[in-house]
Design a protein around this motif. Structure first.
Motif, PDB file in Angstrom:
ATOM      1  N   ALA A 117     -24.345 -65.102  -0.626  1.00  0.00           N
ATOM      2  CA  ALA A 117     -24.460 -65.289   0.821  1.00  0.00           C
ATOM      3  C   ALA A 117     -23.193 -64.849   1.545  1.00  0.00           C
ATOM      4  O   ALA A 117     -22.076 -65.077   1.083  1.00  0.00           O
ATOM      5  N   ARG A 118     -23.390 -64.219   2.687  1.00  0.00           N
ATOM      6  CA  ARG A 118     -22.282 -63.769   3.522  1.00  0.00           C
ATOM      7  C   ARG A 118     -22.472 -64.315   4.932  1.00  0.00           C
ATOM      8  O   ARG A 118     -23.541 -64.180   5.509  1.00  0.00           O
ATOM      9  N   TYR A 119     -21.426 -64.896   5.486  1.00  0.00           N
ATOM     10  CA  TYR A 119     -21.492 -65.469   6.833  1.00  0.00           C
ATOM     11  C   TYR A 119     -20.789 -64.553   7.828  1.00  0.00           C
ATOM     12  O   TYR A 119     -19.677 -64.066   7.580  1.00  0.00           O
ATOM     13  N   ILE A 120     -21.430 -64.354   8.993  1.00  0.00           N
ATOM     14  CA  ILE A 120     -20.825 -63.558  10.063  1.00  0.00           C
ATOM     15  C   ILE A 120     -21.256 -64.136  11.402  1.00  0.00           C
ATOM     16  O   ILE A 120     -22.364 -64.648  11.552  1.00  0.00           O
ATOM     17  N   GLU A 121     -20.374 -64.050  12.380  1.00  0.00           N
ATOM     18  CA  GLU A 121     -20.720 -64.497  13.732  1.00  0.00           C
ATOM     19  C   GLU A 121     -20.308 -63.437  14.745  1.00  0.00           C
ATOM     20  O   GLU A 121     -19.354 -62.694  14.539  1.00  0.00           O
ATOM     21  N   ARG A 122     -21.088 -63.357  15.802  1.00  0.00           N
ATOM     22  CA  ARG A 122     -20.847 -62.427  16.919  1.00  0.00           C
ATOM     23  C   ARG A 122     -20.632 -60.999  16.412  1.00  0.00           C
ATOM     24  O   ARG A 122     -19.662 -60.316  16.791  1.00  0.00           O
ATOM     25  N   ALA A 123     -21.527 -60.542  15.577  1.00  0.00           N
ATOM     26  CA  ALA A 123     -21.410 -59.216  14.964  1.00  0.00           C
ATOM     27  C   ALA A 123     -21.315 -58.118  16.018  1.00  0.00           C
ATOM     28  O   ALA A 123     -22.010 -58.159  17.036  1.00  0.00           O
ATOM     29  N   SER A 124     -20.453 -57.168  15.778  1.00  0.00           N
ATOM     30  CA  SER A 124     -20.236 -55.953  16.573  1.00  0.00           C
ATOM     31  C   SER A 124     -19.447 -56.187  17.849  1.00  0.00           C
ATOM     32  O   SER A 124     -19.158 -55.242  18.582  1.00  0.00           O
ATOM     33  N   THR A 125     -19.068 -57.424  18.141  1.00  0.00           N
ATOM     34  CA  THR A 125     -18.284 -57.714  19.341  1.00  0.00           C
ATOM     35  C   THR A 125     -16.802 -57.823  18.996  1.00  0.00           C
ATOM     36  O   THR A 125     -16.417 -57.848  17.817  1.00  0.00           O
ATOM     37  N   SER A 126     -15.987 -57.940  20.020  1.00  0.00           N
ATOM     38  CA  SER A 126     -14.553 -58.105  19.783  1.00  0.00           C
ATOM     39  C   SER A 126     -14.233 -59.476  19.191  1.00  0.00           C
ATOM     40  O   SER A 126     -13.132 -59.701  18.679  1.00  0.00           O
ATOM     41  N   GLN A 127     -15.188 -60.414  19.263  1.00  0.00           N
ATOM     42  CA  GLN A 127     -15.001 -61.757  18.686  1.00  0.00           C
ATOM     43  C   GLN A 127     -15.659 -61.890  17.302  1.00  0.00           C
ATOM     44  O   GLN A 127     -15.787 -63.001  16.781  1.00  0.00           O
TER      45      GLN A 127
END
Length: 236
Positions: A198-208
């Motif tokens: 599993a891989r966690y990511i948030e706000r993908a493709s944004t500066s955040q």
């Protein structure tokens, strides 16, 4: 006899956050429309508008509406009907309206609630957008599926039993809308032996954008716009 021409409704996907992921068609329609509508949570900036802000010509009527989440269907119906009325008024007056939608309008998109209420009366066109489902694996650098792999998209608010059942029979998965459901999902992944993939990511493709190891994620800081990607174990 009333010969007034009704306006046309456009639902355009503005992508997951990177303004350069807006399609050329969406950009053309956005700049041409006399009215631009977008939703946000109450007292918060519209994410969809922020994505396209640099493309707005500055002479358009802007309509902000609120579609609160987590309501019972019957209670939500009357609120949604009321919130979209200003958009219907513009259409009835003959003005075209472009409605901005994060990601893709028909993939968990807010535009669906407008579509079901307005598309029977007004000509409607939906423009696909780049979804977070596509953006997250790319940002993580992990191919999602190969050949005949099955991909399952799961909303985190599902009961633990349902999440478990679906995860047991799929090759790859995307778990969306994590927020306060993160701990439940993380525990299920450990129980099923999937946490290492599993891989966690948030706000993908944004500066955040943030990519954090699963067990280092603070459950109290998980935003709505986050995803757990479980890529296929196959490599071809």
């Amino acid at each position: 006899m009333n010969t007034k021409t009704k306006g046309r409704l456009y639902g355009i996907g503005v992508g997951p956050g990177d303004p350069e992921l807006l399609t050329l068609k969406a950009l053309r329609l956005l700049r041409a429309a006399p009215v631009v509508a977008y939703q946000s949570a109450i007292d918060k900036q519209s994410i969809a508008r922020a994505i396209v802000a640099q493309y707005l010509p500055g002479n358009q009527i802007e309509v902000l509406f609120h579609l609160p989440r987590a309501l019972e269907p019957e209670k939500a119906k009357s609120i949604y009907d009321q919130e979209i009325q200003p958009i219907a008024d513009h259409l009835a007056a003959g003005r075209d309206v472009v409605v901005l939608c994060e990601g893709d309008p028909f993939f968990y998109g807010s535009f669906m609630y407008l579509f079901t209420r307005l598309s029977d009366e007004y000509q409607t066109e939906v423009v696909p957008g780049v979804s977070s489902l596509m953006a997250c694996p790319v940002a993580l650098g992990v191919p999602f599926t190969y050949y005949t792999d099955i991909l399952t998209v799961l909303p985190a608010p599902l009961p633990a039993e349902e999440l478990t059942t679906h995860l047991l029979i799929t090759d790859a998965a995307a778990i969306m809308k994590l927020g306060r459901h993160f701990t439940k999902v993380r525990d299920i992944l450990h129980k099923l032996g999937l946490a290492s993939r599993a891989r966690y990511i948030e706000r993908a493709s944004t500066s955040q954008q943030r990519i954090v190891p699963l067990d280092e994620v603070d459950p109290n800081e998980v935003p709505y716009f986050s995803m757990i990607v479980i890529p296929t174990k196959n490599r071809l």
